[in-house]
Scaffold this motif. Structure first.
Motif, PDB file in Angstrom:
ATOM      1  N   ARG A 196      32.655  41.480  42.056  1.00 27.26           N
ATOM      2  CA  ARG A 196      32.502  41.160  40.622  1.00 27.26           C
ATOM      3  C   ARG A 196      31.914  42.327  39.824  1.00 27.26           C
ATOM      4  N   PRO A 197      30.819  42.951  40.310  1.00 24.33           N
ATOM      5  CA  PRO A 197      30.246  44.021  39.484  1.00 24.33           C
ATOM      6  C   PRO A 197      31.002  45.351  39.548  1.00 24.33           C
ATOM      7  N   LYS A 244      37.133  45.395  36.966  1.00 23.52           N
ATOM      8  CA  LYS A 244      37.272  45.026  35.558  1.00 23.52           C
ATOM      9  C   LYS A 244      37.355  43.505  35.460  1.00 23.52           C
ATOM     10  N   HIS A 245      38.036  42.903  36.419  1.00 20.66           N
ATOM     11  CA  HIS A 245      38.085  41.451  36.522  1.00 20.66           C
ATOM     12  C   HIS A 245      38.547  41.115  37.937  1.00 20.66           C
ATOM     13  N   ASN A 246      38.274  39.895  38.369  1.00 23.47           N
ATOM     14  CA  ASN A 246      38.817  39.497  39.662  1.00 23.47           C
ATOM     15  C   ASN A 246      39.172  38.018  39.675  1.00 23.47           C
ATOM     16  N   TYR A 254      36.582  51.762  39.529  1.00 21.53           N
ATOM     17  CA  TYR A 254      35.900  51.164  38.376  1.00 21.53           C
ATOM     18  C   TYR A 254      35.177  52.244  37.577  1.00 21.53           C
ATOM     19  N   ARG A 282      40.594  49.828  28.455  1.00 23.36           N
ATOM     20  CA  ARG A 282      40.058  50.821  29.391  1.00 23.36           C
ATOM     21  C   ARG A 282      40.517  50.386  30.773  1.00 23.36           C
ATOM     22  N   ILE A 330      45.680  43.374  32.839  1.00 20.03           N
ATOM     23  CA  ILE A 330      44.271  43.745  32.636  1.00 20.03           C
ATOM     24  C   ILE A 330      44.007  45.140  33.194  1.00 20.03           C
TER      25      ILE A 330
END
Lengths: 164, 564
Positions: B122-123, B126-128, B89, B152, B147
């Protein structure tokens, strides 16, 4: 400075926590937040009130836009808009204060939802400032419980905030 | 045809062109592992720890410009993977990580090996996704790859409950994906591109400051053309090294905390900073109050939230580096723009004065092995053409300073998160992506122990990585900070016991070498790199108290460097 942001986000499990988590992870503050589904059931609408200088607000908007669950957002503070908050108030009343509370309820166009020998439950909708004035005006009756909906906001533009 | 969730997993990966899958099995992914067993289109690489699996997928992605794919089980499998996911990330590495989850009916019951994977990751993703219905599995995988690899780039986690992987549905893999809430912009705003060109033509003290976005966008050619055409100096971030050849006279090498004197001084005194795919990280800017006081700033970045985050930008260009650079070059062509050398003659004179400091020079008396010397020799012996991974610490900075990367994707390290343990598993991913290429892992005796178990994976898959261990007995960077800022109190930064790395390497079935004489460095490296088929683990006993210079102390401005 206080900012009100309307957010349309995918109505799916976890979407709310993505927004809330972003604020805690990046140390932004949330003054209030309310969320519910819209006419389009696949989309929820959130009104979020936050505080920060222009630089922080710019980052907040960009970071919110970056969340994959956020469909669209609009900052309400710079545009003409209305803001409302609903407050439920439980006040303890007695023979000395009952009439005063009723009078204030009339003046502020609030309404009494429930009456018991010792308590009223009152609903008040309005701007945040007005609801605070109302609460202050109830004295000497004792307010024993308050719940606020958080602010709801909508721009006055004819162009609606929509997901498509 | 109806397929199980596990079969859909395999078929979807095939549709995405996945050839390597890094992972570790466990209860919640047994159906998927059963499907992996029954096919041979995708090679599964069995790591020895989930962190290693994810770092390997990162190394693969960083060298290869393709998404890395990993699979781990629920609970501890997922939590062990988190370090790798967070690393990806921070460095914008395209990854798709599959995690097993307990069956749906048990979710929330504190079941065996259950964690809230979506909540935990989650943090740092980029997505989950949590796949709640078998009908959503194929489209979720499609979305995840989309995604992870667009905009980015970054890691995407797909959490699959065990029962979903065993349910059946018709397999339809979507041809395209359209998401109303995710539309990354690619091209820069034409008006801003014109403004950028205006500023470049007017500049008298310009500098390019480029980063990992150049590598991720595969824009080294465009960057090189633009830099050569303008004649401007260029400095690159830790993540951007090799986007422009470091041996080119226009290169001022790396900037930032351990950047060169000329790079940091040129940034500080410039009148125009052209930031491309870089993000004004605190290790680059130092004290932002003192950062580039006289410069106008152009910033090209795919992520709008990177622009004006740390430093106020004058010309923001949101877009992918490659098309934006192409548009800038096209604008120059259209204007028949020329950059008269006279415009920046004085600027180069000044820069060349700074260069005379020769800040990367080091004493090399020959009585002790200097780590910088090992890296210079590594460059020579590999002709500067190796893929070099590193762990985190002093050795990482020395590799960045002394290997002189001339090509993109050759320097693979953990920049943002700074993850010790990254180097060896990342090297596995690189070697699998490029079986015929030379791959070196530059490491320290502290970092290497954090994922040392992957030596077994290297043996299983016959990965002839060359491990260059710069063994100074200390957690060198911690010790250096303690020397500078904590009055030499070396709290817990020294290992009173270390393994015999030669025996350790041999016990895993590899070749081990110990080198403690300066005069043996070159011959040892030659011998090791001549052994094309073997993993050779070189334990170089280096100067225990050597420091990384130059250094901008934390909180210092760019011009406030400690040189020696």
């Amino acid at each position: 400075m206080r900012h009100v942001i309307s957010i349309l986000l995918e109505n799916e499990s976890g979407a709310l926590s993505r927004v809330a988590g972003l604020f805690s992870a990046r140390a932004y503050n949330i003054e209030s937040l309310s969320v519910a589904p819209t006419v389009d059931p696949s989309v929820s609408r959130m009104t979020l009130v936050t505080r920060g200088d222009d630089h922080i607000i710019e980052q907040i908007i960009k970071q919110l836009n970056k969340l994959v669950s956020v469909v669209k957002l609009q900052e309400l503070t710079p545009v003409e808009h209305i803001e409302r908050e609903m407050v439920l108030i439980k006040a303890e009343v007695n023979d000395k204060t009952r009439d005063h509370v009723r009078m204030m309820t009339d003046i502020f166009k609030a309404s009494i939802l429930s009456v018991s020998p010792t308590h009223f439950v009152i609903e008040m909708t309005g701007e945040r400032r007005k609801s605070q004035e109302f609460i202050d005006a109830l004295a000497p009756a004792v307010v024993v419980e308050i719940v606020r909906s958080g602010s709801q906001g909508m721009s006055l533009s004819d162009k609606p905030l929509r997901s498509n | 045809m109806e397929l199980t969730g596990a079969q859909i997993f395999i078929e979807s990966l095939k549709k995405e062109g996945v050839t390597h899958l890094f992972g570790y099995p466990g209860g919640a992914v047994l159906y998927i592992y059963d499907a992996i067993y029954q096919q041979d289109a995708i090679q599964h690489i069995l790591a020895r720890h989930e962190q290693g699996a994810v770092h390997a997928a990162e190394g693969y992605a960083k060298a290869n410009n393709k998404p890395g794919v990993a699979i781990v089980t629920s609970g501890p499998g997922a939590t062990n993977a988190v370090t790798g996911i967070a690393d990806a990330y921070m460095d914008s590495v395209p990854l798709v990580v599959f995690t097993g989850q307990v069956p749906r009916e048990l979710i929330g019951n504190d079941a065996f090996q259950e964690v809230d994977t979506v909540g935990i990751t989650r943090p740092c993703t980029k997505h989950n996704f949590l796949v709640e219905n078998i009908e959503d599995l194929a489209s979720t995988i499609k979305k995840a790859f989309y995604i992870a690899t667009t905009g980015r780039p970054g890691p995407v986690v797909i959490d699959i409950p065990k029962d979903v992987s065993n349910e059946k549905t018709e397999f339809v893999y979507p041809e395209t994906v359209k998401m109303r809430s995710y539309k990354p912009s690619i091209k820069g705003n034409p008006r801003q591109i014109k403004s950028a060109v205006d500023a470049m033509l007017a500049a008298r003290k310009p500098i390019f400051y480029t980063g990992g976005g150049v590598i991720l966008s595969q824009a080294a050619d465009e960057l090189t053309e633009l830099v050569r055409r303008t004649g401007f100096p260029i400095t690159q971030t830790l993540m951007g090294l090799g986007g422009f050849p470091m041996s080119d006279p226009q290169s001022l090498a790396m900037l930032g905390m351990h950047g060169t004197y000329e790079a940091n001084m040129a940034m500080h005194k410039s009148d125009l900073v052209i930031a491309i795919g870089s993000r004004f990280d605190d290790r680059v800017t130092g004290n932002v109050e003192k950062f580039c006081p006289d410069a106008k700033i152009i910033h090209v970045d795919i992520d709008p939230s990177s622009i004006s985050k740390n430093v106020k930008v004058d010309v923001p260009i949101v877009g992918q580096v490659k098309p934006v650079l192409a548009a800038i070059l096209a604008e120059l062509d259209q204007r028949d723009a020329i950059f008269p050398a006279g415009n920046i003659e004085n600027w180069w004179k000044q820069i060349n004065e700074w260069r005379k400091t020769d800040c990367l020079n080091f004493d090399n008396p020959g009585d002790v092995i200097k780590p910088q010397y090992v890296l210079q020799k590594l460059h020579e012996i590999t002709a500067g053409d190796a893929y070099v991974t590193s762990d985190v610490g002093q050795h990482q900075m020395w590799a960045a300073q002394y290997y002189n990367f001339d090509k993109p994707n050759r320097w693979i390290n953990s920049g943002g998160l700074g993850t010790m343990g990254f180097g060896l598993p990342a090297a596995m991913g690189v070697q699998l992506a490029y079986p015929e290429s030379t791959v070196a892992c530059v490491t320290g005796e502290a970092s290497i122990q954090m994922c040392i178990q992957e030596l077994a994976t290297c043996k299983q898959y016959k990965l002839p990585i060359k491990v260059v261990l710069l063994n100074n007995g200390y957690m060198g960077m911690v010790r250096q900070w303690q020397e500078f800022f904590y009055e030499g109190r070396y709290s817990m930064s020294y290992f009173d016991s270390l393994p015999d790395f030669v025996m350790l390497a041999e016990s895993f079935g590899h070749v081990g070498m110990m080198i403690d004489q300066h005069t043996d460095v070159e011959s040892a490296l030659k011998e090791a790199f001549d052994r094309k088929d073997d993993l050779v683990f070189m334990d170089f006993r280096t100067d225990p108290e050597e420091n990384v210079y130059p250094m901008i102390p934390a909180g210092g401005g760019q011009s406030e460097m400690i040189l020696v």
